[in-house]
Design an enzyme around this catalytic site. Structure first.
Site, short mmCIF file in Angstrom:
data_model
loop_
_atom_site.label_atom_id
_atom_site.label_comp_id
_atom_site.label_asym_id
_atom_site.label_seq_id
_atom_site.Cartn_x
_atom_site.Cartn_y
_atom_site.Cartn_z
CG ASP A 1 60.73 6.85 -0.73
OD1 ASP A 1 61.34 7.08 0.42
OD2 ASP A 1 59.96 7.53 -1.13
CG ASN B 1 55.75 14.88 -9.21
OD1 ASN B 1 55.67 14.67 -7.94
ND2 ASN B 1 56.32 14.27 -10.08
CG HIS C 1 56.42 12.42 -5.57
ND1 HIS C 1 57.61 12.66 -6.34
CD2 HIS C 1 56.84 12.96 -4.44
CE1 HIS C 1 58.50 13.14 -5.65
NE2 HIS C 1 58.23 13.12 -4.37
CD GLU D 1 57.78 10.64 -9.37
OE1 GLU D 1 57.00 11.59 -8.98
OE2 GLU D 1 59.19 10.87 -9.54
C1 F6R Z 1 60.89 10.68 0.85
C2 F6R Z 1 59.66 10.81 -0.02
C3 F6R Z 1 59.31 11.70 -0.84
C4 F6R Z 1 59.45 13.47 -0.25
C5 F6R Z 1 58.98 14.19 -1.28
C6 F6R Z 1 59.35 15.73 -0.76
O1 F6R Z 1 61.10 9.50 1.45
O2 F6R Z 1 58.86 9.79 -0.16
O3 F6R Z 1 57.96 11.76 -1.52
O4 F6R Z 1 58.47 13.40 0.81
O5 F6R Z 1 59.72 14.18 -2.47
O6 F6R Z 1 60.37 15.81 -0.53
P1 F6R Z 1 61.08 17.21 0.12
O7 F6R Z 1 60.57 16.88 1.72
O8 F6R Z 1 62.42 17.05 0.14
O9 F6R Z 1 60.55 18.35 -0.31
#
Ligand code: F6R
Length: 243
Positions: free
Chosen positions: A68, A136, A138, A143
């Site tokens: 992303d 959450n 994701h 989401e």
């Molecule tokens: C990032 C992504 C997100 C993160 C998730 C956890 O490329 O796709 O799904 O993996 O938000 O983020 P952290 O590791 O910062 O807790």
């Protein structure tokens, strides 16, 4: 099928995750690797870099696809995922520039998003997709209640994600409200998936995931239950609500 591994610490998690990636690379030098950003994979990437420096591990034939990118911030902005990947991984390995793919967040981002899954397919698909986990539930920026059939697409970030990611920005109002993300369907197309999560903020999502028998649209990571080869590595804190 989810294969769960619980380790003691973030360090153990990173060691295990990097070993899995390195083993794949040893089996296939033209590995197609799906990559995530955020806090979670940082240490894993450091272990990959150490291994590359120590053992001359070659990445010249490896292709990477990131999950992303935020919409509206330039690639050289420190908060962009392009910047993150360059500084935390790519600058330290011998990947070829033309083998690195990240969704665009500016200019022709919409058109590039539409091409992204075809690009992945043109490399015969992702061999191993690394995923972090949102508070959450994701994965990527998919989401809750996202349509699981979507491929790479534009997403509106939820309040919860904006809050969680504000730690990477000067102020919460700087966090973009939209991103481009590989869809659940793009993620499930990977031949193998490695989900990593540490810390107590992820414990509830992990508990919910391992209490489900089939996917629940409220918990995007639960679509991984439809995949045949998923390894989940968590630390004790992320696993604290599991019985
Ligand atoms: C990032 C992504 C997100 C993160 C998730 C956890 O490329 O796709 O799904 O993996 O938000 O983020 P952290 O590791 O910062 O807790």
């Amino acid at each position: 099928m989810l294969n769960l591994i619980i380790v003691d610490s973030e360090v153990e998690l990173a060691k295990k995750a990097s070993k899995i990636i390195i083993n794949k690379l040893r089996q296939k030098n033209n590995l197609v690797l799906g990559l995530a950003t955020g806090q979670t994979p940082l240490l894993t990437y450091q272990y990959l870099i150490k291994d590359h420096q120590k053992n001359n591990r070659c990445y010249q034939n490896v292709t990477t696809f990131n999950l992303d990118e935020y919409i509206g911030i330039n690639e050289d902005n420190k908060c962009s995922y392009h910047y993150y990947m360059k500084h935390n991984l790519f600058d330290h390995l011998d990947l070829k520039k033309e083998n690195i793919f990240i969704p665009k967040g500016t200019n022709d981002y919409l058109q590039y998003a539409q091409e992204y899954d075809n690009l992945i397919a043109s490399k015969n698909g992702i061999d191993l997709q690394v995923l972090g986990l949102g508070v959450n539930g994701h994965i990527g920026f998919n989401e809750p209640y996202t349509n699981p059939k979507l491929k790479t697409h534009v997403v509106d970030l939820t309040e919860s994600t904006i809050k969680a990611n504000a730690r990477f920005f000067k102020k919460i109002s700087d966090v973009p409200k939209q991103a481009v993300s590989m869809g659940i369907s793009s993620i499930l197309n990977a031949k193998e998936i490695l989900l990593i999560a540490f810390g107590s903020t992820k414990a509830l999502a992990i508990k919910k995931l391992f209490n489900l028998l089939k996917p629940d649209p409220a918990l995007p990571c639960s679509y991984l239950l439809n995949h045949k080869k998923v390894t989940v590595i968590i630390d004790a804190k992320a696993g604290q609500l599991l019985k």
